[in-house]
Design an enzyme around this catalytic site. Sequence first.
Site, PDB file in Angstrom:
ATOM      1  N   GLY A 204       0.827  -1.196   0.000  1.00 11.71           N
ATOM      2  CA  GLY A 204       0.000   0.000   0.000  1.00 11.71           C
ATOM      3  C   GLY A 204       0.866   1.251   0.000  1.00 11.71           C
ATOM      4  O   GLY A 204       2.023   1.224  -0.441  1.00 11.71           O
ATOM      5  N   VAL A 206       3.026   4.666   1.211  1.00 14.28           N
ATOM      6  CA  VAL A 206       4.141   4.912   2.131  1.00 14.28           C
ATOM      7  C   VAL A 206       3.597   5.337   3.497  1.00 14.28           C
ATOM      8  O   VAL A 206       4.081   4.884   4.539  1.00 14.28           O
ATOM      9  CB  VAL A 206       5.084   5.993   1.551  1.00 14.28           C
ATOM     10  N   ALA A 208       0.749   4.594   5.033  1.00 13.80           N
ATOM     11  CA  ALA A 208       0.229   3.459   5.808  1.00 13.80           C
ATOM     12  C   ALA A 208       1.374   2.515   6.190  1.00 13.80           C
ATOM     13  O   ALA A 208       1.377   1.955   7.293  1.00 13.80           O
ATOM     14  CB  ALA A 208      -0.837   2.723   5.009  1.00 13.80           C
ATOM     15  N   GLY A 209       2.352   2.359   5.298  1.00  8.99           N
ATOM     16  CA  GLY A 209       3.528   1.520   5.611  1.00  8.99           C
ATOM     17  C   GLY A 209       4.264   2.044   6.835  1.00  8.99           C
ATOM     18  O   GLY A 209       4.680   1.275   7.711  1.00  8.99           O
ATOM     19  N   GLU A 227       5.631  -3.287   0.805  1.00  7.23           N
ATOM     20  CA  GLU A 227       5.702  -2.944  -0.630  1.00  7.23           C
ATOM     21  C   GLU A 227       4.921  -1.656  -0.800  1.00  7.23           C
ATOM     22  O   GLU A 227       3.689  -1.669  -0.686  1.00  7.23           O
ATOM     23  CB  GLU A 227       5.061  -4.047  -1.477  1.00  7.23           C
ATOM     24  N   CYS A 261       1.606   0.700  -8.615  1.00  2.57           N
ATOM     25  CA  CYS A 261       2.808   1.148  -7.910  1.00  2.57           C
ATOM     26  C   CYS A 261       3.933   1.390  -8.894  1.00  2.57           C
ATOM     27  O   CYS A 261       4.795   2.235  -8.688  1.00  2.57           O
ATOM     28  CB  CYS A 261       3.226   0.121  -6.872  1.00  2.57           C
TER      29      CYS A 261
END
Length: 457
Positions: A204, A206, A208-209, A227, A261
């Site tokens: 998802g 950046v 949320a990462g 990812e 992405c």
Amino acid sequence: MRTWTNKSPGDLSIELPAVSAGNVEIAIDRACRAFDPWRKTPLEQRGAALKRAQALIARDQRELAQGIATEIGKPLKESLGEVAAAIAKIDLAIADANRYLADDTAADNVHPNLVRRRARGVAVVIGPFNFPIHLAHGAITAYLLAGNTVIFKPSPLGANVCAHYGRLMREAMGDNIFQIVQGGAEQGQQLVSHPAVRSVCFTGSVAAGRAIARATVDDLGKDVALELGGKNAAIVCADADLDAAAAAVAEAMCLTAGQRCNSTSRVIVDRSIESDFLDRLRAKLRDYVPGDPLLESTRLGPVVSQSAKDRYLAVIGSPGDWLVPGSSPQTVAGKHGHYVLPAVLRVSGDVLQSSVFAEEIFAPVLAVTACASDQQMIDLTNGTPYGLTASVFTADRERFLRLADELEVGNVYQNLPTTFSPSTLPFGSLKSSGNRHPGGRGFVRFASDEQVLQMKP
Ligand code: NAD
């Protein structure tokens, strides 16, 4: 987020069935109980269960693809490709499992020894909307083959089609070995931060990462594969086949309406051929007219939501040298939807200060700039925090290899679109685009731990 209803982005009059958020505690409790018997099930039988899943997904292939096209707005041809990739993935994952999960031994060690792989436990897979099934499915198959139990939290934007996929997987795998928990960020956070969860694969944004990395940082035994987003550049050298380069850039910009992405969102072109290249690009982009995602002939579908369309409109409404201005038709083929046209902005000067050049937009919007040297092309490509994919268009293999060596991205292509990411190879990112390469071949190694045994006679 408790209950919600998705509307089809290609036809807002289509309302999909309402979805309710799942119960995280119950799912984790069930997954914990199913873990021990599953990890002790021989790999061959785990593979056989996944082959059953493969047959069920193949049986429902068209319905699943139509579900993706309806709920996400991804054109049917691409949606069929996504489901076909998920079907093929199972054979690739089984081959990977047989290769990487096999016991090993070091003959030159002082004691007899065994190096073997252990399942980690309960694994959580959180997926994005743009490949609602395939991307999560890659991690799900690897985790299951390695002997983990899996909880999948799909994007709320693809909840219905993922529920269909989930029913097929559950039928094939048996109770509680695979489960779906519907929901949004709240359920995602509850899942990743739960102490019983031993491994997380997240695909998802950046933002949320980062939130997931923060939520898990204190649990040192929990593995987190990320990812994330991309700002992928196409470098067009003076010796390139300009027609082929323009076709590849147009395709990689417009597939999934620029919501991949690995979409091409920047072009860095040699100044001596800039205007020739741009003429050809404009011509190729004329092939991408918005169409109903449920038709197999459609090459450009809508973006996924009103907020995605609003973001696109804000970008194309910003001042600048718009070579292709972009727009958003109210209706396409009589249907109201989130339709958008490709847009191309020419940027010059301090281009890394341009948000269109440097930030992920997730729509068919391209920033183009001209350069005078290979070094400048490298510096601009590397000048953002992202590191996912880049393409180099050149007839010279040595030059490609030289440039690839300098580019800080996980996947580099010569004369191919930045979106060319087959499941037969590893796929992953550098820098803020992610870690661990969970996207492609070899992820099963991450889905398991190495255990080293030494035995003194
Ligand atoms: P998103 O980050 O908004 O949501 C992805 C998933 O994370 C959803 O299931 C969402 O519910 C969940 N989520 C959101 N916030 C969370 C939080 N704080 N904690 C836990 N879970 C949370 O992304 P999206 O809009 O669905 O997808 C687009 C993004 O994904 C883009 O940035 C794109 O580049 C990226 N992406 C990356 C890859 C890759 O392989 N690198 C592939 C596809 C998409």
